[in-house]
Design a protein around this motif. Structure first.
Motif, PDB file in Angstrom:
ATOM      1  N   GLN A  24     -57.161 -65.310   8.751  1.00 41.46           N
ATOM      2  CA  GLN A  24     -56.140 -66.266   9.181  1.00 41.46           C
ATOM      3  C   GLN A  24     -55.488 -66.977   8.007  1.00 41.46           C
ATOM      4  OE1 GLN A  24     -57.770 -68.998  12.042  1.00 41.46           O
ATOM      5  NE2 GLN A  24     -58.145 -67.416  13.594  1.00 41.46           N
ATOM      6  N   SER A  25     -56.271 -67.184   6.946  1.00 38.55           N
ATOM      7  CA  SER A  25     -55.757 -67.896   5.775  1.00 38.55           C
ATOM      8  C   SER A  25     -56.316 -67.241   4.515  1.00 38.55           C
ATOM      9  CB  SER A  25     -56.163 -69.376   5.828  1.00 38.55           C
ATOM     10  OG  SER A  25     -55.703 -70.070   4.686  1.00 38.55           O
ATOM     11  N   PRO A  26     -55.636 -66.240   3.968  1.00 32.40           N
ATOM     12  CA  PRO A  26     -56.148 -65.508   2.805  1.00 32.40           C
ATOM     13  C   PRO A  26     -56.419 -66.390   1.584  1.00 32.40           C
ATOM     14  CG  PRO A  26     -54.346 -64.313   3.829  1.00 32.40           C
ATOM     15  CD  PRO A  26     -54.383 -65.654   4.487  1.00 32.40           C
ATOM     16  N   ALA A  27     -55.832 -67.590   1.543  1.00 29.57           N
ATOM     17  CA  ALA A  27     -56.038 -68.487   0.404  1.00 29.57           C
ATOM     18  C   ALA A  27     -57.186 -69.461   0.627  1.00 29.57           C
ATOM     19  CB  ALA A  27     -54.755 -69.271   0.115  1.00 29.57           C
ATOM     20  N   ASP A  28     -57.968 -69.262   1.678  1.00 28.92           N
ATOM     21  CA  ASP A  28     -59.080 -70.165   1.992  1.00 28.92           C
ATOM     22  C   ASP A  28     -60.252 -69.877   1.049  1.00 28.92           C
ATOM     23  OD1 ASP A  28     -61.116 -71.687   3.045  1.00 28.92           O
ATOM     24  OD2 ASP A  28     -60.674 -71.198   5.140  1.00 28.92           O
ATOM     25  N   ASP A  29     -60.249 -70.543  -0.096  1.00 27.01           N
ATOM     26  CA  ASP A  29     -61.290 -70.299  -1.099  1.00 27.01           C
ATOM     27  C   ASP A  29     -62.670 -70.718  -0.616  1.00 27.01           C
ATOM     28  OD1 ASP A  29     -59.456 -69.242  -2.866  1.00 27.01           O
ATOM     29  OD2 ASP A  29     -59.077 -71.149  -3.878  1.00 27.01           O
ATOM     30  N   GLU A  30     -62.746 -71.778   0.200  1.00 27.71           N
ATOM     31  CA  GLU A  30     -64.043 -72.211   0.699  1.00 27.71           C
ATOM     32  C   GLU A  30     -64.652 -71.168   1.626  1.00 27.71           C
ATOM     33  OE1 GLU A  30     -63.942 -76.070   2.407  1.00 27.71           O
ATOM     34  OE2 GLU A  30     -63.270 -77.063   0.572  1.00 27.71           O
ATOM     35  N   ALA A  31     -63.823 -70.537   2.434  1.00 23.80           N
ATOM     36  CA  ALA A  31     -64.324 -69.474   3.307  1.00 23.80           C
ATOM     37  C   ALA A  31     -64.781 -68.281   2.483  1.00 23.80           C
ATOM     38  CB  ALA A  31     -63.248 -69.053   4.303  1.00 23.80           C
ATOM     39  N   LYS A  32     -64.056 -67.967   1.426  1.00 29.38           N
ATOM     40  CA  LYS A  32     -64.451 -66.850   0.566  1.00 29.38           C
ATOM     41  C   LYS A  32     -65.805 -67.137  -0.093  1.00 29.38           C
ATOM     42  CE  LYS A  32     -59.697 -65.465  -0.566  1.00 29.38           C
ATOM     43  NZ  LYS A  32     -58.671 -65.411  -1.633  1.00 29.38           N
ATOM     44  N   ALA A  33     -65.965 -68.368  -0.583  1.00 26.11           N
ATOM     45  CA  ALA A  33     -67.237 -68.730  -1.208  1.00 26.11           C
ATOM     46  C   ALA A  33     -68.362 -68.714  -0.182  1.00 26.11           C
ATOM     47  CB  ALA A  33     -67.126 -70.108  -1.863  1.00 26.11           C
ATOM     48  N   GLY A  34     -68.070 -69.223   1.031  1.00 25.25           N
ATOM     49  CA  GLY A  34     -69.078 -69.217   2.080  1.00 25.25           C
ATOM     50  C   GLY A  34     -69.494 -67.809   2.461  1.00 25.25           C
ATOM     51  N   LEU A  35     -68.511 -66.906   2.561  1.00 25.05           N
ATOM     52  CA  LEU A  35     -68.822 -65.513   2.896  1.00 25.05           C
ATOM     53  C   LEU A  35     -69.670 -64.874   1.805  1.00 25.05           C
ATOM     54  CD1 LEU A  35     -68.484 -63.031   4.679  1.00 25.05           C
ATOM     55  CD2 LEU A  35     -66.314 -62.556   3.493  1.00 25.05           C
ATOM     56  N   SER A  36     -69.357 -65.159   0.557  1.00 30.53           N
ATOM     57  CA  SER A  36     -70.133 -64.590  -0.544  1.00 30.53           C
ATOM     58  C   SER A  36     -71.579 -65.062  -0.496  1.00 30.53           C
ATOM     59  CB  SER A  36     -69.497 -64.969  -1.887  1.00 30.53           C
ATOM     60  OG  SER A  36     -68.217 -64.388  -2.022  1.00 30.53           O
ATOM     61  N   GLN A  37     -71.785 -66.348  -0.192  1.00 31.03           N
ATOM     62  CA  GLN A  37     -73.149 -66.860  -0.120  1.00 31.03           C
ATOM     63  C   GLN A  37     -73.903 -66.274   1.070  1.00 31.03           C
ATOM     64  OE1 GLN A  37     -73.912 -70.975  -0.592  1.00 31.03           O
ATOM     65  NE2 GLN A  37     -72.713 -71.175  -2.463  1.00 31.03           N
ATOM     66  N   VAL A  38     -73.224 -66.169   2.214  1.00 29.54           N
ATOM     67  CA  VAL A  38     -73.882 -65.587   3.382  1.00 29.54           C
ATOM     68  C   VAL A  38     -74.253 -64.132   3.115  1.00 29.54           C
ATOM     69  CG1 VAL A  38     -73.502 -64.838   5.768  1.00 29.54           C
ATOM     70  CG2 VAL A  38     -72.887 -67.152   5.081  1.00 29.54           C
ATOM     71  N   ASN A  39     -73.360 -63.388   2.481  1.00 30.40           N
ATOM     72  CA  ASN A  39     -73.671 -61.996   2.156  1.00 30.40           C
ATOM     73  C   ASN A  39     -74.858 -61.901   1.198  1.00 30.40           C
ATOM     74  OD1 ASN A  39     -71.745 -60.806   3.788  1.00 30.40           O
ATOM     75  ND2 ASN A  39     -70.170 -60.797   2.199  1.00 30.40           N
ATOM     76  N   LEU A  40     -74.938 -62.853   0.272  1.00 31.62           N
ATOM     77  CA  LEU A  40     -76.083 -62.893  -0.634  1.00 31.62           C
ATOM     78  C   LEU A  40     -77.381 -63.099   0.144  1.00 31.62           C
ATOM     79  CD1 LEU A  40     -77.237 -63.058  -3.559  1.00 31.62           C
ATOM     80  CD2 LEU A  40     -76.803 -65.523  -3.448  1.00 31.62           C
ATOM     81  N   LEU A  41     -77.351 -64.003   1.102  1.00 34.94           N
ATOM     82  CA  LEU A  41     -78.536 -64.259   1.913  1.00 34.94           C
ATOM     83  C   LEU A  41     -78.890 -63.045   2.762  1.00 34.94           C
ATOM     84  CD1 LEU A  41     -77.724 -67.901   3.093  1.00 34.94           C
ATOM     85  CD2 LEU A  41     -79.396 -67.217   1.380  1.00 34.94           C
ATOM     86  N   ARG A  42     -77.872 -62.368   3.285  1.00 31.88           N
ATOM     87  CA  ARG A  42     -78.139 -61.174   4.104  1.00 31.88           C
ATOM     88  C   ARG A  42     -78.782 -60.069   3.266  1.00 31.88           C
ATOM     89  NH1 ARG A  42     -73.266 -59.320   7.961  1.00 31.88           N
ATOM     90  NH2 ARG A  42     -72.041 -59.364   6.038  1.00 31.88           N
ATOM     91  N   ARG A  43     -78.298 -59.889   2.061  1.00 36.10           N
ATOM     92  CA  ARG A  43     -78.817 -58.803   1.220  1.00 36.10           C
ATOM     93  C   ARG A  43     -80.253 -59.045   0.789  1.00 36.10           C
ATOM     94  NH1 ARG A  43     -73.590 -59.351  -1.230  1.00 36.10           N
ATOM     95  NH2 ARG A  43     -74.534 -60.478  -2.961  1.00 36.10           N
ATOM     96  N   THR A  44     -80.631 -60.307   0.640  1.00 35.10           N
ATOM     97  CA  THR A  44     -81.965 -60.618   0.121  1.00 35.10           C
ATOM     98  C   THR A  44     -82.960 -60.991   1.213  1.00 35.10           C
ATOM     99  OG1 THR A  44     -81.241 -62.908  -0.270  1.00 35.10           O
ATOM    100  CG2 THR A  44     -81.090 -61.367  -2.123  1.00 35.10           C
ATOM    101  N   ASP A  45     -82.513 -61.062   2.445  1.00 36.43           N
ATOM    102  CA  ASP A  45     -83.400 -61.456   3.532  1.00 36.43           C
ATOM    103  C   ASP A  45     -84.527 -60.439   3.691  1.00 36.43           C
ATOM    104  OD1 ASP A  45     -84.280 -63.021   5.705  1.00 36.43           O
ATOM    105  OD2 ASP A  45     -83.290 -61.680   7.123  1.00 36.43           O
TER     106      ASP A  45
END
Length: 327
Positions: A220-241
């Motif tokens: 919805q908002s390609p410039a949403d840097d906070e969402a990008k950072a949040g997605l990166s952190q969630v993906n990190l948690l998913r990979r290491t779970d």
């Protein structure tokens, strides 16, 4: 085990550490944890576990939390715990000591990348701060605590626990104000709806739903840097779970040119706050790979840059190293 010579501003840092609140919120909270409590053993010491650790993370917004990762079978753990408890009293509530038994709380041991017991880490503003492993002389432990307090102060964490006196041997000018509960931090602006949806998903342990919410926010908002950072952190948690750190590190050591093995250990390093180690591992892997494998490592490293933040000096340094490795 050899120990570092002592703490410094460069060896203890908050910048780029991964927010532990998302990790701690995945566990179901016991009734006492739901009330924002851990099991106290004294005024400045609590026994924490996977289910109550969220309350410890929340308190790190006000005072730094020193986490004593210990085990009953370790004599060094028992000795160091006694030292830390005594120092918690001497420092008059300027930090909270949270004792964690890694035998019954393996998830927390994994989150903090505990390679041995005892291990001591800290949490400031929801972020992990590696301190030291093994038993140290009292004066070295004090040096780490003093440096931690300086880092906490630089990041606006300057509270004192109820009943505390502030600096060792000194009276706190705010003693009267400390008789009751610590005042809550000012309310933050409400999260955008999709961000709130992602956070709620993280709290109930549904990382896939959290990722989907962040992806929708970015669409919805390609410039949403906070969402990008949040997605990166969630993906990190998913990979290491569910990953066993020792097994992953052994696999990476036996296959230094295996991109996926190196990527997994880099993720574990970043989750534990070892930012430079994570970056250096992947830059080295870029140097010894080629083609699609090299590109996969490069892309993964760029994603980790997003987790840490593009303005972080370590990201700037690692970008230069990556460019040199590629060209």
């Amino acid at each position: 085990m050899s120990q570092p010579p002592g703490p410094s501003a460069s060896s203890i840092s908050l910048r780029g550490a991964v927010d532990l609140a998302a990790v701690a919120a995945q566990a179901k909270r016991r009734e006492q944890a739901a009330n924002g409590e851990s099991r106290p053993t004294s005024g400045f010491v609590v026994e924490a576990d996977e289910e109550s650790f969220q309350s410890v993370v929340e308190l790190s917004l006000t005072v730094p939390v020193v986490v004593d990762l210990r085990a009953s079978y370790s004599e060094q753990s028992t000795q160091l715990s006694a030292v830390l408890e005594r120092l918690a009293g001497e420092y008059g509530g300027r930090f909270l000591l949270a004792r964690v038994d890694i035998e019954t709380n393996p998830r927390l041991a994994q989150v903090f990348q505990a390679q041995a017991v005892p291990s001591v880490v800290a949490v400031v503003k929801g972020q992990p701060v590696p301190l030291f492993q093994g038993s140290l002389p009292d004066e070295q432990v004090r040096a780490y605590l003093d440096e931690l307090l300086r880092v906490a102060e630089a990041n606006g964490v300057t509270g004192t626990l109820p009943g505390g006196t502030g600096a060792p041997g000194e009276a706190s000018p705010d003693d009267d104000a400390q008789d009751g509960p610590i005042a809550p931090a000012p309310d933050e602006p409400p999260l955008p709806p999709l961000h709130a949806e992602a956070y709620d998903a993280i709290e109930r342990g549904d990382l896939d739903a959290a990722a989907a919410a962040y992806e929708k926010a970015i669409a919805q908002s390609p410039a949403d840097d906070e969402a990008k950072a949040g997605l990166s952190q969630v993906n990190l948690l998913r990979r290491t779970d569910g990953v066993d750190p020792q097994t992953a590190r052994a696999a990476a050591a036996s296959a230094p040119q295996d991109p996926q093995a190196q990527i997994l250990v880099a993720d574990l390093d970043l989750l534990g706050g070892h930012v430079e180690d994570a970056f250096a591992r992947l830059v080295d892997t870029v140097r010894v790979t080629s083609g699609d494998e090299r590109n996969a490592v490069r892309e993964h490293l760029v994603e980790l840059f997003e987790v840490v933040g593009p303005a972080d000096p370590r990201v700037v340094t690692a970008r230069r190293a990556l460019s040199a490795a590629l060209y």
